[in-house]
Design an enzyme around this catalytic site. Structure first.
Site, PDB file in Angstrom:
ATOM      1  N   GLU A 152      59.038  41.199  23.285  1.00 39.37           N
ATOM      2  CA  GLU A 152      60.136  41.881  23.979  1.00 39.37           C
ATOM      3  C   GLU A 152      60.383  41.371  25.402  1.00 39.37           C
ATOM      4  OE1 GLU A 152      59.516  46.147  23.537  1.00 39.37           O
ATOM      5  OE2 GLU A 152      58.776  45.838  21.511  1.00 39.37           O
ATOM      6  N   ASN A 200      58.193  37.834  19.297  1.00 41.15           N
ATOM      7  CA  ASN A 200      58.490  39.097  18.608  1.00 41.15           C
ATOM      8  C   ASN A 200      59.481  39.914  19.427  1.00 41.15           C
ATOM      9  OD1 ASN A 200      57.785  40.937  16.395  1.00 41.15           O
ATOM     10  ND2 ASN A 200      56.836  42.234  17.953  1.00 41.15           N
ATOM     11  N   HIS A 236      62.972  48.379  13.849  1.00 44.00           N
ATOM     12  CA  HIS A 236      62.877  49.839  13.954  1.00 44.00           C
ATOM     13  C   HIS A 236      64.304  50.355  13.778  1.00 44.00           C
ATOM     14  CE1 HIS A 236      58.719  49.918  15.196  1.00 44.00           C
ATOM     15  NE2 HIS A 236      58.976  49.005  16.106  1.00 44.00           N
ATOM     16  N   ASP A 267      60.597  50.262  10.146  1.00 48.79           N
ATOM     17  CA  ASP A 267      60.617  51.670   9.760  1.00 48.79           C
ATOM     18  C   ASP A 267      62.056  52.148   9.843  1.00 48.79           C
ATOM     19  OD1 ASP A 267      60.814  51.974  12.573  1.00 48.79           O
ATOM     20  OD2 ASP A 267      58.778  52.772  12.783  1.00 48.79           O
TER      21      ASP A 267
HETATM   22  O1  9MR Z   1      53.416  52.291  17.939  1.00 48.80           O
HETATM   23  C1  9MR Z   1      52.898  51.891  19.184  1.00 48.80           C
HETATM   24  C2  9MR Z   1      52.382  53.100  19.954  1.00 48.80           C
HETATM   25  O2  9MR Z   1      51.255  53.630  19.297  1.00 48.80           O
HETATM   26  C3  9MR Z   1      52.018  52.703  21.389  1.00 48.80           C
HETATM   27  O3  9MR Z   1      51.744  53.875  22.131  1.00 48.80           O
HETATM   28  C4  9MR Z   1      53.154  51.932  22.046  1.00 48.80           C
HETATM   29  C5  9MR Z   1      52.747  51.412  23.426  1.00 48.80           C
HETATM   30  O4  9MR Z   1      51.761  50.447  23.366  1.00 48.80           O
HETATM   31  O5  9MR Z   1      53.525  50.828  21.244  1.00 48.80           O
HETATM   32  C6  9MR Z   1      53.979  51.173  19.964  1.00 48.80           C
HETATM   33  O6  9MR Z   1      54.308  49.988  19.255  1.00 48.80           O
HETATM   34  C7  9MR Z   1      55.385  49.222  19.785  1.00 48.80           C
HETATM   35  C8  9MR Z   1      55.062  47.768  19.524  1.00 48.80           C
HETATM   36  O7  9MR Z   1      53.813  47.439  20.103  1.00 48.80           O
HETATM   37  C9  9MR Z   1      56.141  46.846  20.073  1.00 48.80           C
HETATM   38  N1  9MR Z   1      57.436  47.219  19.550  1.00 48.80           N
HETATM   39  C10 9MR Z   1      57.803  48.618  19.668  1.00 48.80           C
HETATM   40  C11 9MR Z   1      56.717  49.499  19.064  1.00 48.80           C
HETATM   41  C12 9MR Z   1      57.115  50.958  19.091  1.00 48.80           C
HETATM   42  O8  9MR Z   1      57.243  51.400  20.423  1.00 48.80           O
END
Ligand code: 9MR
Length: 358
Positions: A152, A200, A236, A267
């Site tokens: 990101e 990613n 997402h 998802d």
């Molecule tokens: O699902 C993840 C959540 O448990 C964490 O708190 C959060 C912060 O680290 O990250 C979420 O996963 C993210 C992923 O690493 C990158 N893309 C977006 C995902 C959803 O926020």
């Protein structure tokens, strides 16, 4: 008696062979036949729950720690690396013949406080980032086959986001666009030359300004020999009008640059009531069709080599807390680990396999 014993071989000869070939009993069986990986994000703390571990091992041939390989877990404290949670996921995957994706080495968000608020200088940050990439990738060399090196880095207009690694204060390449991303990919390649290296990104899945910027980044890197193997499309999805044609076109153009495409965080969240139940039952059918369309779009391109969901049971998903409970039910299994319509459509489409117009 004599008559029957003559007849049996004849009957067997004419019964079509496919009647004896049993249908796949899991996503991973179907995915193995289709030549694609089917994966999920994994939380190590849940591996002790029998239904969680059992479903994971039965259905998936790919695992990715949801958080356990992030800076805030690996390096909660400044000077020591804590690989315990991530190692648990890797051990589980190995015990069940699953591959492992690593996520993620460089991200501007959700870094530990000591790093985010440490007032480090660009040379210090550059040294820390290279050390992080090197130590983490070497720890998992031969065990993690693909890494989200940078996560990101772009905003919705396709510009490089402000971040500690880019320009706040950055690793010394502030104002130079994707140069810091390039530096991270070069360090990653030096650390583990055999690992596949992915960029990613979220919300750059269809055709839009962000996906145009990802395309330009990849094209630039390929032209100049920067080591990059693939693009992770997170997916997402929160709109039931999701643009599948745009996704297919984007996959096609990235594959034409020689990229592997992994669907990394799929998802499809739905509006839910205060008990977490779907408000409109018909949404579950539409959700299943979106999942089917995404599997179809992936299998249609030989470059698309993995389909991964962000968790697999509605019992555990980031969507609930993130949406303050107004969305949920985004995954393939319900809260009791029963397969949903979305599961059946993914399984069916995996069984159709590649090279099909259906
Ligand atoms: O699902 C993840 C959540 O448990 C964490 O708190 C959060 C912060 O680290 O990250 C979420 O996963 C993210 C992923 O690493 C990158 N893309 C977006 C995902 C959803 O926020």
């Amino acid at each position: 008696m004599k008559f029957r014993s003559c007849l049996l071989p004849l009957i067997l000869l004419f019964v079509p062979a496919f009647l004896f070939v049993s249908a796949p009993r899991s996503l991973r069986q179907a995915a193995d036949s289709a030549g694609v990986l089917v994966g999920t994000a994994v939380r190590p703390a849940l591996l002790s729950e029998a239904a969680y571990a059992g479903t994971l091992a039965r259905e998936f041939n790919l695992a990715e720690p949801e958080d356990a390989m992030k800076w805030w877990v690996l390096r909660a404290h400044t000077d020591n690396f804590d690989f315990r949670q991530a190692d648990e996921v890797v051990r589980f995957a190995q015990a069940h013949g699953m591959k492992v994706r690593g996520h993620c080495l460089v991200w501007g968000r959700d870094n530990p406080d000591w790093l985010a608020h440490g007032h480090f200088s660009p040379p210090q940050l550059a040294q820390m980032l290279q050390e992080h990439i090197t130590l983490v990738m070497r720890h998992y060399a031969g065990q993690v086959f693909a890494w989200d090196v940078v996560n990101e880095a772009l905003d919705e207009n396709g510009n490089v986001r402000d971040s500690i690694w880019y320009n706040q204060p950055g690793i010394g390449l502030s104002g130079k666009g994707t140069a810091y991303v390039e530096r991270a990919f070069r360090w990653a390649h030096e650390a583990d030359p055999k690992a596949l290296l992915f960029y990613n990104e979220a919300e750059g899945e269809g055709l839009n300004r962000k996906s145009d910027a990802i395309y330009a980044l990849v094209k630039d890197f390929k032209t100049r020999g920067v080591p990059i193997d693939g693009v992770g499309l997170q997916l997402h999805i929160s709109s039931l009008d999701f643009d599948l044609a745009g996704l297919a076109a984007n996959i096609t153009r990235l594959a034409a640059l020689g990229m592997q495409i992994h669907i990394t965080e799929l998802d499809v969240s739905l509006p839910v009531d205060s008990k977490g139940s779907v408000i409109h039952k018909e949404d579950l059918t539409r959700q299943a069709e979106i999942y089917r369309g995404i599997v179809h779009a992936c299998l249609h391109s030989p470059g698309c080599t993995a389909i991964q969901t962000w968790g697999f049971t509605d019992k555990y998903s980031w969507i609930g807390s993130h949406s303050r409970g107004v969305r949920g039910q985004a995954l393939l299994f319900d809260r009791g680990y029963q397969p949903k319509a979305a599961y059946s459509s993914v399984l069916e489409q995996l069984m159709v396999g590649r090279n099909s117009s259906r």
